[in-house]
Design an enzyme around this catalytic site. Structure first.
Site, PDB file in Angstrom:
ATOM      1  N   SER A  25      31.077  32.233  50.760  1.00 47.32           N
ATOM      2  CA  SER A  25      30.544  33.563  50.464  1.00 47.32           C
ATOM      3  C   SER A  25      31.554  34.643  50.817  1.00 47.32           C
ATOM      4  CB  SER A  25      29.261  33.821  51.250  1.00 47.32           C
ATOM      5  OG  SER A  25      28.806  35.133  50.950  1.00 47.32           O
TER       6      SER A  25
ATOM      7  N   LYS B 166      23.776  28.227  51.596  1.00 49.60           N
ATOM      8  CA  LYS B 166      24.451  29.254  50.773  1.00 49.60           C
ATOM      9  C   LYS B 166      23.467  29.830  49.744  1.00 49.60           C
ATOM     10  CE  LYS B 166      27.525  31.819  48.729  1.00 49.60           C
ATOM     11  NZ  LYS B 166      27.715  31.778  47.355  1.00 49.60           N
TER      12      LYS B 166
ATOM     13  N   HIS C 124      21.239  32.177  51.516  1.00 46.00           N
ATOM     14  CA  HIS C 124      22.040  33.377  51.784  1.00 46.00           C
ATOM     15  C   HIS C 124      21.997  34.300  50.563  1.00 46.00           C
ATOM     16  CE1 HIS C 124      25.762  35.580  50.964  1.00 46.00           C
ATOM     17  NE2 HIS C 124      25.851  35.798  52.255  1.00 46.00           N
ATOM     18  N   ASN C 125      22.226  33.726  49.391  1.00 46.61           N
ATOM     19  CA  ASN C 125      22.234  34.551  48.178  1.00 46.61           C
ATOM     20  C   ASN C 125      20.853  35.124  47.880  1.00 46.61           C
ATOM     21  OD1 ASN C 125      24.846  33.573  48.074  1.00 46.61           O
ATOM     22  ND2 ASN C 125      24.837  33.359  45.864  1.00 46.61           N
TER      23      ASN C 125
ATOM     24  N   GLU D 291      20.417  37.977  49.988  1.00 47.81           N
ATOM     25  CA  GLU D 291      21.270  39.045  49.431  1.00 47.81           C
ATOM     26  C   GLU D 291      20.523  39.811  48.313  1.00 47.81           C
ATOM     27  OE1 GLU D 291      25.264  37.612  48.348  1.00 47.81           O
ATOM     28  OE2 GLU D 291      25.028  38.699  46.478  1.00 47.81           O
TER      29      GLU D 291
HETATM   30  P1  NDP Z   1      35.041  30.574  37.284  1.00 46.29           P
HETATM   31  O1  NDP Z   1      33.675  30.236  37.748  1.00 46.29           O
HETATM   32  O2  NDP Z   1      35.200  31.579  36.223  1.00 46.29           O
HETATM   33  O3  NDP Z   1      35.748  29.199  36.834  1.00 46.29           O
HETATM   34  C1  NDP Z   1      37.040  29.186  36.295  1.00 46.29           C
HETATM   35  C2  NDP Z   1      37.776  27.955  36.752  1.00 46.29           C
HETATM   36  O4  NDP Z   1      37.052  26.767  36.346  1.00 46.29           O
HETATM   37  C3  NDP Z   1      39.151  27.866  36.120  1.00 46.29           C
HETATM   38  O5  NDP Z   1      40.037  27.323  37.053  1.00 46.29           O
HETATM   39  C4  NDP Z   1      38.899  26.912  34.969  1.00 46.29           C
HETATM   40  O6  NDP Z   1      40.036  26.256  34.523  1.00 46.29           O
HETATM   41  C5  NDP Z   1      37.955  25.950  35.604  1.00 46.29           C
HETATM   42  N1  NDP Z   1      37.207  25.168  34.623  1.00 46.29           N
HETATM   43  C6  NDP Z   1      36.302  25.615  33.750  1.00 46.29           C
HETATM   44  N2  NDP Z   1      35.810  24.599  33.018  1.00 46.29           N
HETATM   45  C7  NDP Z   1      36.452  23.475  33.450  1.00 46.29           C
HETATM   46  C8  NDP Z   1      36.382  22.111  33.114  1.00 46.29           C
HETATM   47  N3  NDP Z   1      35.552  21.679  32.161  1.00 46.29           N
HETATM   48  N4  NDP Z   1      37.194  21.227  33.769  1.00 46.29           N
HETATM   49  C9  NDP Z   1      38.020  21.657  34.740  1.00 46.29           C
HETATM   50  N5  NDP Z   1      38.132  22.944  35.113  1.00 46.29           N
HETATM   51  C10 NDP Z   1      37.351  23.840  34.482  1.00 46.29           C
HETATM   52  O7  NDP Z   1      35.975  30.978  38.533  1.00 46.29           O
HETATM   53  P2  NDP Z   1      35.677  31.733  39.886  1.00 46.29           P
HETATM   54  O8  NDP Z   1      36.977  31.758  40.574  1.00 46.29           O
HETATM   55  O9  NDP Z   1      34.933  32.998  39.696  1.00 46.29           O
HETATM   56  O10 NDP Z   1      34.672  30.756  40.662  1.00 46.29           O
HETATM   57  C11 NDP Z   1      35.003  29.427  41.008  1.00 46.29           C
HETATM   58  C12 NDP Z   1      33.807  28.775  41.676  1.00 46.29           C
HETATM   59  O11 NDP Z   1      33.504  29.483  42.871  1.00 46.29           O
HETATM   60  C13 NDP Z   1      32.535  28.777  40.829  1.00 46.29           C
HETATM   61  O12 NDP Z   1      31.791  27.609  41.050  1.00 46.29           O
HETATM   62  C14 NDP Z   1      31.779  29.975  41.367  1.00 46.29           C
HETATM   63  O13 NDP Z   1      30.394  29.867  41.155  1.00 46.29           O
HETATM   64  C15 NDP Z   1      32.134  29.887  42.844  1.00 46.29           C
HETATM   65  N6  NDP Z   1      32.021  31.137  43.597  1.00 46.29           N
HETATM   66  C16 NDP Z   1      32.347  32.321  43.040  1.00 46.29           C
HETATM   67  C17 NDP Z   1      32.226  33.505  43.753  1.00 46.29           C
HETATM   68  C18 NDP Z   1      32.613  34.798  43.132  1.00 46.29           C
HETATM   69  O14 NDP Z   1      32.396  35.837  43.781  1.00 46.29           O
HETATM   70  N7  NDP Z   1      33.216  34.803  41.943  1.00 46.29           N
HETATM   71  C19 NDP Z   1      31.742  33.488  45.148  1.00 46.29           C
HETATM   72  C20 NDP Z   1      31.530  32.180  45.653  1.00 46.29           C
HETATM   73  C21 NDP Z   1      31.635  31.048  44.901  1.00 46.29           C
HETATM   74  P3  NDP Z   1      40.927  26.859  33.309  1.00 46.29           P
HETATM   75  O15 NDP Z   1      41.741  27.940  33.914  1.00 46.29           O
HETATM   76  O16 NDP Z   1      41.744  25.699  32.890  1.00 46.29           O
HETATM   77  O17 NDP Z   1      39.968  27.347  32.277  1.00 46.29           O
END
Ligand code: NDP
Length: 484
Positions: A131, A185, A188-189, A192
């Protein structure tokens, strides 16, 4: 093949993954990097490659080869199918004993299932709640890992190095086995959602109810942030309300469409609450408030219909405005505490249901920094409330909270009454008070509900004056009672 120099790896280098990888590198870790499309890895190396020790890999085989044993990799890809696909690919290149960490926002039931499957193949699997958004990932998140105690031995020190610190203590603890981390988590959300909604309700009462402008309300929030309500969300609310739109010069909040989105964790909290019989009503109302806000067409139709009701400012009837603003602060604090109480009870209910041993004091401790609901004063108090062998059954029974809510409840009621009279919706203020009053009530109308259930469905009932289970033969002469 690369030499095994990295002690940790990150897979998925979008916003969260790349910031987490940088945070790890800033704390002396050597970080292996992999992303499905290598362009993201290159971008990270070009922009931040000099910030620490990174080992970029173009293939998962290279990634695995660059990691020391036991190999430890944190997956930060989209939750759901992409996470499953990544785990399956990692299993191909990892060896038994290696640790696979899912840091995405996965549903805890998926984590329970994955942990079982992955463990059966000899790997450790840790579902870890992260988080704090992108800023937290870079500068110190609150981390909620599940998984085995054995994996915590390797992973713990690494997570401790990157977690937010409060009074020198890292905001991370081993929450419990398999899905416990993602469960906490999720809650937590959910909290939130409620926290944001109660802030919105207080804002609405001051704005629409008292006719204060955004700037003035920003000042009120900034002031509130110096007391019991001191928290990240109150702090950013003051900043947002002070912010002017660059294009129009209007308060920023006035140019934003009033449709609040959601990604699902609030909904999971409520669904899980329903499944465990855990009354997370305040969180539910916050989720529904966002849902209602986003029903644009329905709301427009309601405007066209001109549904009857008051549409006016609050009539203070001679009451001092500053005193009423203070009432609103108390109502906000009390409603927020109820939302925390409900969320913490849901964690207890979930722990019972899924066999986890979760320490609520530790949960509150790791929420004091790094995460979105961080609120040092409140969470210090909650940490204290649940410390020791005899924690209260509800946060509301802790002497500190019992006293402060007791002293706030008159103000809480006044605010809701005034808002209702003015036609300003306060779903979480009202629902939290109803929960509080429900808890306090010696007798609830559910005696009538149970009577109705017995009448139409022979669902039976207990009696207040003797033990046993009874059914009344409602259709028979004299309505005789039988022991069921
Ligand atoms: P995204 O959720 O937008 O995910 C993008 C990433 O996932 C890229 O690296 C992408 O690779 C990869 N990806 C997508 N599809 C596939 C696939 N089929 N196989 C392998 N890789 C894949 O990125 P975020 O950074 O926002 O979040 C990452 C994780 O963290 C998520 O699960 C999210 O829910 C969690 N999270 C996010 C928060 C936030 O504030 N954003 C807070 C806490 C947790 P490519 O570049 O090759 O497309």
């Amino acid at each position: 093949m690369a030499e095994a120099t990295a002690n940790i790896g990150v897979i998925g280098l979008a916003t969260m993954g790349s910031n987490l990888a940088r945070n790890l590198a800033h704390h002396g870790n050597t970080v292996a990097l992999f992303n499905r499309h290598y362009s993201r890895t290159e971008k990270l190396m070009n922009e931040h490659g000099t910030e620490g020790n990174f080992v970029p890999a173009e293939t998962l085989e290279e990634f695995a080869a660059s990691l020391k044993r036991p190999r430890t990799a944190i997956i930060m890809v989209k939750a759901g199918a992409p996470t499953d696909a990544t785990i399956a690919q990692l299993e191909e290149v990892f060896e038994p004993g290696d640790i696979i960490v899912d840091g995405g926002n996965s549903f805890f039931k998926d984590t329970i299932k994955r942990e079982k499957e992955v463990r059966a193949k000899g790997f450790h699997f840790v579902g870890c709640g992260v988080s704090g958004g992108e800023e937290g990932a870079l500068n110190g998140p609150s981390l909620m890992p599940g998984g085995t105690a054995e994996s915590w031995k390797t992973l713990g020190p690494i997570l401790q190095s990157i977690a937010a610190k409060v009074n020198g203590e890292p905001c991370v603890t081993h929450i419990g086995t398999d899905g416990a981390g993602h469960f906490v988590k999720m809650v937590h959300n959910g909290i939130e959602y409620a926290d944001m909604q109660v802030i919105g309700e207080a804002y609405d009462i001051l704005r629409r109810g008292l006719g204060m402008d955004a700037e003035e309300i920003g000042d009120v929030f900034a002031e509130w942030n110096k007391g019991d309500l001191d928290s990240y969300l109150i702090e950013i609310t003051a900043e947002i309300l002070h912010h002017k739109d660059a294009e129009t010069g209007k308060p920023f909040v006035d140019v934003v469409v009033d449709h609040a989105g959601m990604k699902g964790t609030g909904t999971w909290t409520v669904q899980t609450g329903l499944e465990c019989g855990s009354p997370v009503a305040a969180i539910g109302e916050a989720v529904f408030a966002r849902a209602l806000s986003s029903h644009g067409e329905l709301r427009e139709d309601a405007q066209k219909e001109g549904l009857a009701g008051p549409n006016k400012t609050i009539d203070l009837a001679g009451e001092d405005k500053a005193a009423f603003v203070e009432d609103v602060r108390k109502a906000l604090f009390a409603s927020k505490v109820v939302a925390y109480a409900q969320g913490l009870n849901e964690i207890q209910d979930g722990a019972k249901e899924y066999g986890w041993d979760i320490n609520l004091s530790e949960v509150a401790r790791i929420w004091r920094g790094g995460c979105i609901i961080r609120a040092q004063f409140l969470l210090d108090r909650i940490t204290e409330a649940f410390r020791g062998d005899n924690p209260p059954a509800s946060l509301l029974f802790d002497p500190y909270f019992e006293k402060i809510i007791g002293e706030s409840q008159d103000a809480w009621r006044r605010v809701i009454v005034r808002a209702v009279e003015a036609g300003i919706p306060t779903p979480v203020f009202s629902s939290s008070l109803a929960y509080y009053d429900g808890l306090r009530s010696k007798r609830l109308p559910t005696a009538l509900t149970q009577s109705q259930r017995d009448f139409f469905g022979a669902h039976t009932y207990g009696r207040v004056d003797k033990p046993g289970v009874f059914h009344t033969l409602w259709a028979e002469e004299g309505k005789p009672e039988i022991e069921a």
